[in-house]
Structure formats: C-alpha cells, structure tokens
Design a protein around this motif. Structure first.
Motif, PDB file in Angstrom:
ATOM      1  N   VAL A  82      49.432  60.767  36.239  1.00 33.96           N
ATOM      2  CA  VAL A  82      47.968  60.766  36.331  1.00 33.96           C
ATOM      3  C   VAL A  82      47.406  59.555  35.598  1.00 33.96           C
ATOM      4  CG1 VAL A  82      47.623  62.271  34.306  1.00 33.96           C
ATOM      5  CG2 VAL A  82      45.877  62.180  36.102  1.00 33.96           C
ATOM      6  N   ALA A  83      48.026  59.183  34.480  1.00 32.25           N
ATOM      7  CA  ALA A  83      47.598  58.000  33.746  1.00 32.25           C
ATOM      8  C   ALA A  83      47.957  56.729  34.513  1.00 32.25           C
ATOM      9  CB  ALA A  83      48.243  57.977  32.360  1.00 32.25           C
ATOM     10  N   GLN A  84      49.116  56.735  35.174  1.00 30.18           N
ATOM     11  CA  GLN A  84      49.496  55.577  35.987  1.00 30.18           C
ATOM     12  C   GLN A  84      48.531  55.408  37.161  1.00 30.18           C
ATOM     13  OE1 GLN A  84      51.753  53.173  35.464  1.00 30.18           O
ATOM     14  NE2 GLN A  84      51.164  52.168  37.374  1.00 30.18           N
ATOM     15  N   ALA A  85      48.108  56.530  37.752  1.00 33.04           N
ATOM     16  CA  ALA A  85      47.125  56.462  38.840  1.00 33.04           C
ATOM     17  C   ALA A  85      45.809  55.872  38.340  1.00 33.04           C
ATOM     18  CB  ALA A  85      46.902  57.856  39.422  1.00 33.04           C
ATOM     19  N   GLU A  86      45.446  56.242  37.123  1.00 32.83           N
ATOM     20  CA  GLU A  86      44.245  55.699  36.496  1.00 32.83           C
ATOM     21  C   GLU A  86      44.388  54.184  36.320  1.00 32.83           C
ATOM     22  OE1 GLU A  86      41.839  58.054  33.264  1.00 32.83           O
ATOM     23  OE2 GLU A  86      43.176  56.678  32.218  1.00 32.83           O
ATOM     24  N   ALA A  87      45.580  53.745  35.924  1.00 29.23           N
ATOM     25  CA  ALA A  87      45.840  52.316  35.744  1.00 29.23           C
ATOM     26  C   ALA A  87      45.692  51.565  37.069  1.00 29.23           C
ATOM     27  CB  ALA A  87      47.243  52.111  35.168  1.00 29.23           C
ATOM     28  N   ILE A  88      46.212  52.145  38.125  1.00 30.15           N
ATOM     29  CA  ILE A  88      46.126  51.502  39.436  1.00 30.15           C
ATOM     30  C   ILE A  88      44.668  51.374  39.875  1.00 30.15           C
ATOM     31  CG2 ILE A  88      46.689  51.793  41.888  1.00 30.15           C
ATOM     32  CD1 ILE A  88      49.338  53.127  40.894  1.00 30.15           C
ATOM     33  N   GLU A  89      43.871  52.407  39.595  1.00 30.06           N
ATOM     34  CA  GLU A  89      42.440  52.359  39.923  1.00 30.06           C
ATOM     35  C   GLU A  89      41.736  51.215  39.187  1.00 30.06           C
ATOM     36  OE1 GLU A  89      40.725  56.119  39.014  1.00 30.06           O
ATOM     37  OE2 GLU A  89      41.830  57.194  40.579  1.00 30.06           O
ATOM     38  N   GLN A  90      42.268  50.859  38.018  1.00 33.20           N
ATOM     39  CA  GLN A  90      41.688  49.779  37.211  1.00 33.20           C
ATOM     40  C   GLN A  90      42.361  48.429  37.494  1.00 33.20           C
ATOM     41  OE1 GLN A  90      39.031  50.257  35.306  1.00 33.20           O
ATOM     42  NE2 GLN A  90      38.989  52.462  35.770  1.00 33.20           N
ATOM     43  N   SER A 116      41.051  48.660  28.722  1.00 31.29           N
ATOM     44  CA  SER A 116      40.774  50.042  28.329  1.00 31.29           C
ATOM     45  C   SER A 116      39.313  50.327  28.626  1.00 31.29           C
ATOM     46  CB  SER A 116      41.060  50.243  26.837  1.00 31.29           C
ATOM     47  OG  SER A 116      40.112  49.527  26.052  1.00 31.29           O
ATOM     48  N   GLU A 117      38.889  51.547  28.333  1.00 28.86           N
ATOM     49  CA  GLU A 117      37.494  51.918  28.570  1.00 28.86           C
ATOM     50  C   GLU A 117      36.530  51.095  27.710  1.00 28.86           C
ATOM     51  OE1 GLU A 117      37.298  56.095  27.900  1.00 28.86           O
ATOM     52  OE2 GLU A 117      38.213  56.610  29.823  1.00 28.86           O
ATOM     53  N   SER A 118      37.043  50.553  26.624  1.00 27.87           N
ATOM     54  CA  SER A 118      36.182  49.779  25.718  1.00 27.87           C
ATOM     55  C   SER A 118      36.245  48.278  25.981  1.00 27.87           C
ATOM     56  CB  SER A 118      36.562  50.067  24.267  1.00 27.87           C
ATOM     57  OG  SER A 118      37.928  49.798  24.039  1.00 27.87           O
ATOM     58  N   GLY A 119      36.895  47.877  27.077  1.00 24.45           N
ATOM     59  CA  GLY A 119      36.953  46.463  27.413  1.00 24.45           C
ATOM     60  C   GLY A 119      38.374  45.975  27.579  1.00 24.45           C
ATOM     61  N   GLU A 120      38.552  44.669  27.561  1.00 24.26           N
ATOM     62  CA  GLU A 120      39.888  44.121  27.728  1.00 24.26           C
ATOM     63  C   GLU A 120      40.096  42.930  26.811  1.00 24.26           C
ATOM     64  OE1 GLU A 120      40.160  40.944  31.250  1.00 24.26           O
ATOM     65  OE2 GLU A 120      39.623  42.940  31.998  1.00 24.26           O
ATOM     66  N   PHE A 121      41.357  42.595  26.578  1.00 25.27           N
ATOM     67  CA  PHE A 121      41.687  41.396  25.815  1.00 25.27           C
ATOM     68  C   PHE A 121      42.913  40.734  26.415  1.00 25.27           C
ATOM     69  CE2 PHE A 121      43.691  44.973  23.576  1.00 25.27           C
ATOM     70  CZ  PHE A 121      44.985  44.526  23.343  1.00 25.27           C
ATOM     71  N   THR A 122      43.012  39.443  26.167  1.00 23.75           N
ATOM     72  CA  THR A 122      44.107  38.635  26.702  1.00 23.75           C
ATOM     73  C   THR A 122      45.038  38.222  25.569  1.00 23.75           C
ATOM     74  OG1 THR A 122      42.679  37.796  28.451  1.00 23.75           O
ATOM     75  CG2 THR A 122      44.657  36.525  27.986  1.00 23.75           C
ATOM     76  N   ILE A 123      46.318  38.194  25.871  1.00 25.76           N
ATOM     77  CA  ILE A 123      47.310  37.805  24.872  1.00 25.76           C
ATOM     78  C   ILE A 123      47.729  36.365  25.136  1.00 25.76           C
ATOM     79  CG2 ILE A 123      49.603  38.274  23.954  1.00 25.76           C
ATOM     80  CD1 ILE A 123      48.799  41.223  25.329  1.00 25.76           C
TER      81      ILE A 123
END
Length: 365
Positions: free
Chosen positions: A214-222, A323-330
């Motif tokens: 379910v979390a992987q499906a959430e990742a795909i949606e994002q 994430s829900e709070s934004g994203e960051f790049t490495i």
C-alpha cells in the motif's frame, strides 16, 4: 523426525521446452520477473519423512487444496539470488551459502522446518545447470533465482503446519529499474510501517512485502520509484526501502547505514558493500539515522550521496526524496562517485572481471 542433509534430486526433463528461436528472441530484452525458464525444483517435507521427493520437472501450475495452510495463515518464506555468466564463459553464483543460511533463519522465525544448506545449494545449482541456455544476451543480464517454501498442509487451525513444499523457479532478467534511470526517487512513508520490534522484519517472508504494497502504491502515485520506511515506534528513524537497504555517504568519508536490530532484512549485498567500503578506507557506521537529519545533511551538503542496494537492483543511487512535507535532492541528484565505484567493484567481482579475494563467487560449470 528424519534429518536428510543430502537428497538425490530426480531430473524429469521438460517434454516440450520453449523452442530455441523463441527463447533467443525473449532473451534479447527479458525485463525483470516476467519470463521464466523451462524447469522448476520441488522438495516436500512432512514430520514423518522429513525432506523427500526431490525433483526437477517441467515448470507449471501447483495443484493446491483450497484449505492449504499458506492460503489462510501466510506461512511462507523466499530468497532472491542471481546466477551470472562470467567473462570466461563459466557460470557462477554470488555468496549462495549466505542465501541458504538466511533462508534457514527466516524458517526459524516463521516456525517452519530448516532446509539443510547442502540441499538448498544443490537444488539451485541443479536448476541452473538444466536451464543454462536461458542466460540473457543483453549486457548485464543474469538468471534471477527464487527459492521459496510454503505451508502445504490441508487444515484450518492456527498452529505451525506439519507439511511444506520447497521450490525453486528461475527467471532470466535485465535491469531492475527502467532503462536510463541514473538515480531513483523515493517516497517517505509516514502512515505505514514495514516492521516493528519483535516482528518479522528480519525474515524474508511474503507478509512483510504484502504489508509494504500500500505504501509502494502511494509512492507510485507520487511518481516515485520506491518507498522508504521509518521505524514503527517513532516514525523518525530511517530503516529500509520496500526491497533494498540504504547507505548514506558523508563528506568526511563516513558511510552510514541503519543498524539491523531485527526490523531490517540483513541484506547479502549490504554486507558485501560494507566489506568493500572498508577496503576503500571508509569508516562504515551501522547507526540510527533520522529523516530530519537526512533532510538537513542533504541541504547543508554534509551528505553527498545516498544509495540503495539489493540482489535485484545491485547498487542504485537515490537522487530525490519526497514526502508530504516536500522534497529534497541529494548532491547533484544523480549517481555519485562512491556509489558508482562500489557498484562497479561489486559487479566486477560478481562477473569474474576482478580478483575475488573473499571467495564470494561460487563457480558452477
């Protein structure tokens, strides 16, 4: 209960294997996990006979009673490993005894019988030999092996089963992630946990993966390639991806990876990377690393690379974390120098292109 450390494996060759021309065509670009070889291994277990009825036969459906225990109580474990065609044309496995021992550890955790290491290795090697013509022609191609075991006893009652079926199937594979992906993007799961202390996180059982989907499906949606899980208690500490372990490369030469501790699968690739990194003069620390620290270190430049590793994808750079709070790049968002160096060192050992100082490669034929 009988204890059979060695079994003769009866070989029943497929009467109608895939024709050579058709096999050659599918091996040009096999993808991952969609194409299968002609044969499979099966070995049965019950309390009276122990391990018995070992055979290689034509790959096909498994007759199963609807009351088979695995369908109701999910008593099931598996392994993932690869066979490689080396530079000199021979065939080899990478640290297969570690897969055999992890399979035993998973069995203990799931109240299942332990398959002797010798039988595990013999079953895998026998299947590779009989299906040796299935190595992909694509560069970097290999045969992915899936040993697995499940409760086959027909009963409805909550207790460990008394009968099991161990099997091995094989799949010619190319790259795990889509072509051209130099670094993956991952999604931080903040509502679901993969494992908790005292749970089955260190066992390679299907239930762990089912809980992660379910979390992987959430990742795909994002529009992310993978999901990363945090600890169950605080939702603070980074643990692992849905199917890979994580490493963090710091600007002071340290390499950090989350500690095992029973909630993280002890990856064989993970252990190999730790060994290779220490040979490169890096300080490897198995210590907790928080999601907040990950974000802060990426922003400050203290963290210069992040990569994931596992049998299927080997070593893969992580470029972006969402994430829900934004994203960051490495770093630059692409693969870093150390990630590439460790990946090449590992792949060169697996492919027989460089010295195998640790005896990791088991040549077969």
């Amino acid at each position: 209960m009988p204890h059979n450390d060695s079994l003769e494996i009866l070989v029943e060759k497929h009467s109608a294997p895939v024709p050579e021309a058709e096999r050659t065509q599918v091996l040009i670009n096999p993808g991952f996990g969609n194409i299968f070889t002609d044969h499979m291994v099966s070995i049965r277990f019950n309390e009276a006979q122990g391990w018995h009825d070992a055979k290689v036969q034509a790959r096909g459906p498994i007759p199963m009673d609807p009351a088979s225990s695995v369908l109701h109580y999910a008593q099931e474990i598996f392994e993932g490993m690869k066979a490689y065609r080396l530079a000199d044309g021979t065939t080899a496995l990478f640290r297969p005894e570690q897969n055999a021992r992890r399979f035993q550890a998973s069995a203990r955790r799931m109240a299942m019988p332990e398959l002797p290491e010798e039988i595990f290795l013999k079953s895998v090697e026998t299947l590779i030999e009989i299906d040796r013509d299935w190595f992909p022609s694509a560069e970097g191609g290999s045969i992915y092996l899936r040993p697995f075991m499940f409760a086959s006893e027909v009963f409805l009652g909550v207790r460990p089963a008394k009968e099991y079926l161990f099997m091995v199937i094989a799949s010619p594979v190319g790259a795990y992630f889509k072509a051209g992906a130099s670094a993956i993007t991952i999604w931080v799961s903040q509502h679901y946990s993969r494992a908790a202390p005292g749970g089955t996180g260190a066992a390679k059982c299907g239930g762990n993966y089912a809980a992660s989907l379910v979390a992987q499906a959430e990742a795909i949606e994002q529009n992310c390639d993978q999901v990363v899980f945090l600890d169950a208690a605080e939702q603070r500490w980074v643990e692992e991806l849905g199917g890979m372990n994580l490493f963090f490369v710091m600007d002071d030469g340290r390499l950090i990876t989350p500690p095992l501790g029973g909630t993280i699968l002890p990856g064989i690739t993970r252990e190999s990377i730790i060994t290779l990194a220490r040979e490169e003069g890096l300080t490897v620390s198995e210590e907790p690393y928080s999601i907040d620290q990950w974000r802060e270190d990426a922003a400050s430049g203290k963290l210069i690379e992040t990569f994931a590793c596992g049998t299927a994808a080997v070593v893969t750079a992580v470029g972006t974390v969402r994430s829900e709070s934004g994203e960051f790049t490495i770093g630059s968002g692409g693969p870093g120098q150390l990630t590439e160096k460790l990946r090449m060192r590992l792949v060169d050992i697996q492919r027989g292109l460089t010295e195998d100082k640790h005896g990791w490669v088991k040549r077969l034929f």
